[in-house]
Design a protein around this motif. Structure first.
Motif, PDB file in Angstrom:
ATOM      1  N   ILE A   1      -3.718 -44.078   1.947  1.00  0.00           N
ATOM      2  CA  ILE A   1      -2.927 -43.118   1.487  1.00  0.00           C
ATOM      3  C   ILE A   1      -3.809 -41.823   2.057  1.00  0.00           C
ATOM      4  N   ALA A   2      -4.896 -41.704   1.785  1.00  0.00           N
ATOM      5  CA  ALA A   2      -5.800 -40.474   1.918  1.00  0.00           C
ATOM      6  C   ALA A   2      -5.608 -40.277   3.781  1.00  0.00           C
ATOM      7  N   GLY A   3      -5.563 -41.259   4.525  1.00  0.00           N
ATOM      8  CA  GLY A   3      -5.429 -41.070   5.987  1.00  0.00           C
ATOM      9  C   GLY A   3      -3.993 -40.532   6.321  1.00  0.00           C
TER      10      GLY A   3
ATOM     11  N   THR B   1      -4.110 -37.016   5.386  1.00  0.00           N
ATOM     12  CA  THR B   1      -4.768 -36.285   6.285  1.00  0.00           C
ATOM     13  C   THR B   1      -3.921 -36.089   7.667  1.00  0.00           C
ATOM     14  N   ILE B   2      -3.162 -37.181   8.373  1.00  0.00           N
ATOM     15  CA  ILE B   2      -2.445 -36.758   9.308  1.00  0.00           C
ATOM     16  C   ILE B   2      -1.271 -35.996   9.221  1.00  0.00           C
ATOM     17  N   VAL B   3      -0.810 -35.958   7.702  1.00  0.00           N
ATOM     18  CA  VAL B   3       0.290 -34.619   7.602  1.00  0.00           C
ATOM     19  C   VAL B   3      -0.201 -33.282   7.603  1.00  0.00           C
TER      20      VAL B   3
ATOM     21  N   LEU C   1     -10.913 -54.318  -3.936  1.00  0.00           N
ATOM     22  CA  LEU C   1     -10.907 -53.973  -2.604  1.00  0.00           C
ATOM     23  C   LEU C   1      -9.509 -53.528  -2.186  1.00  0.00           C
ATOM     24  N   TRP C   2      -8.567 -54.187  -2.679  1.00  0.00           N
ATOM     25  CA  TRP C   2      -7.350 -54.035  -2.436  1.00  0.00           C
ATOM     26  C   TRP C   2      -6.857 -52.297  -2.755  1.00  0.00           C
ATOM     27  N   LEU C   3      -7.448 -51.872  -4.041  1.00  0.00           N
ATOM     28  CA  LEU C   3      -7.100 -50.458  -4.416  1.00  0.00           C
ATOM     29  C   LEU C   3      -7.961 -49.571  -3.643  1.00  0.00           C
ATOM     30  N   ILE C   4      -9.310 -49.906  -3.214  1.00  0.00           N
ATOM     31  CA  ILE C   4      -9.878 -48.963  -2.234  1.00  0.00           C
ATOM     32  C   ILE C   4      -9.354 -48.809  -1.050  1.00  0.00           C
ATOM     33  N   ALA C   5      -8.876 -50.107  -0.497  1.00  0.00           N
ATOM     34  CA  ALA C   5      -8.218 -49.749   0.766  1.00  0.00           C
ATOM     35  C   ALA C   5      -6.757 -49.086   0.665  1.00  0.00           C
TER      36      ALA C   5
ATOM     37  N   GLY D   1      -7.395 -38.731  10.260  1.00  0.00           N
ATOM     38  CA  GLY D   1      -6.398 -39.706   9.594  1.00  0.00           C
ATOM     39  C   GLY D   1      -6.222 -41.290   9.798  1.00  0.00           C
ATOM     40  N   ILE D   2      -6.272 -41.315  11.245  1.00  0.00           N
ATOM     41  CA  ILE D   2      -6.351 -42.718  11.884  1.00  0.00           C
ATOM     42  C   ILE D   2      -7.544 -43.288  11.726  1.00  0.00           C
ATOM     43  N   VAL D   3      -8.852 -42.830  11.667  1.00  0.00           N
ATOM     44  CA  VAL D   3     -10.040 -43.407  11.085  1.00  0.00           C
ATOM     45  C   VAL D   3      -9.996 -43.875   9.625  1.00  0.00           C
ATOM     46  N   LEU D   4      -9.127 -43.078   8.731  1.00  0.00           N
ATOM     47  CA  LEU D   4      -9.200 -43.657   7.472  1.00  0.00           C
ATOM     48  C   LEU D   4      -8.385 -44.632   7.420  1.00  0.00           C
ATOM     49  N   ILE D   5      -7.148 -44.561   7.949  1.00  0.00           N
ATOM     50  CA  ILE D   5      -6.265 -45.819   7.923  1.00  0.00           C
ATOM     51  C   ILE D   5      -6.635 -47.202   8.663  1.00  0.00           C
ATOM     52  N   VAL D   6      -7.601 -47.093   9.671  1.00  0.00           N
ATOM     53  CA  VAL D   6      -8.286 -48.320  10.045  1.00  0.00           C
ATOM     54  C   VAL D   6      -9.137 -48.804   9.123  1.00  0.00           C
ATOM     55  N   VAL D   7      -9.896 -47.943   8.628  1.00  0.00           N
ATOM     56  CA  VAL D   7     -11.063 -48.269   7.569  1.00  0.00           C
ATOM     57  C   VAL D   7     -10.327 -48.922   6.441  1.00  0.00           C
TER      58      VAL D   7
END
Length: 47
Positions: A14-16, A19-21, A5-9, A28-34
């Motif tokens: 990182i993807a978020g 994406t923001i960059v 779970l830590w690796l998936i999170a 990007g915000i949605v990915l970070i929150v998830v």
């Protein structure tokens, strides 16, 4: 299970950031929150 779970999170967060960059702020915000919801350090939706 916690390590997985830590690796998936971490991947989601990182993807978020990437994406923001690239310019997609909302997605990007949605990915970070998830990522924070999945991570065992946050409020895990699986535990």
């Amino acid at each position: 299970m916690g390590t997985v779970l830590w690796l998936i999170a971490a991947i989601f967060v990182i993807a978020g950031v990437v994406t923001i960059v690239r310019g997609a702020l909302l997605y990007g915000i949605v990915l970070i929150v998830v990522g924070l919801l999945i991570g065992p350090g946050g409020v895990s939706i699986f535990a």
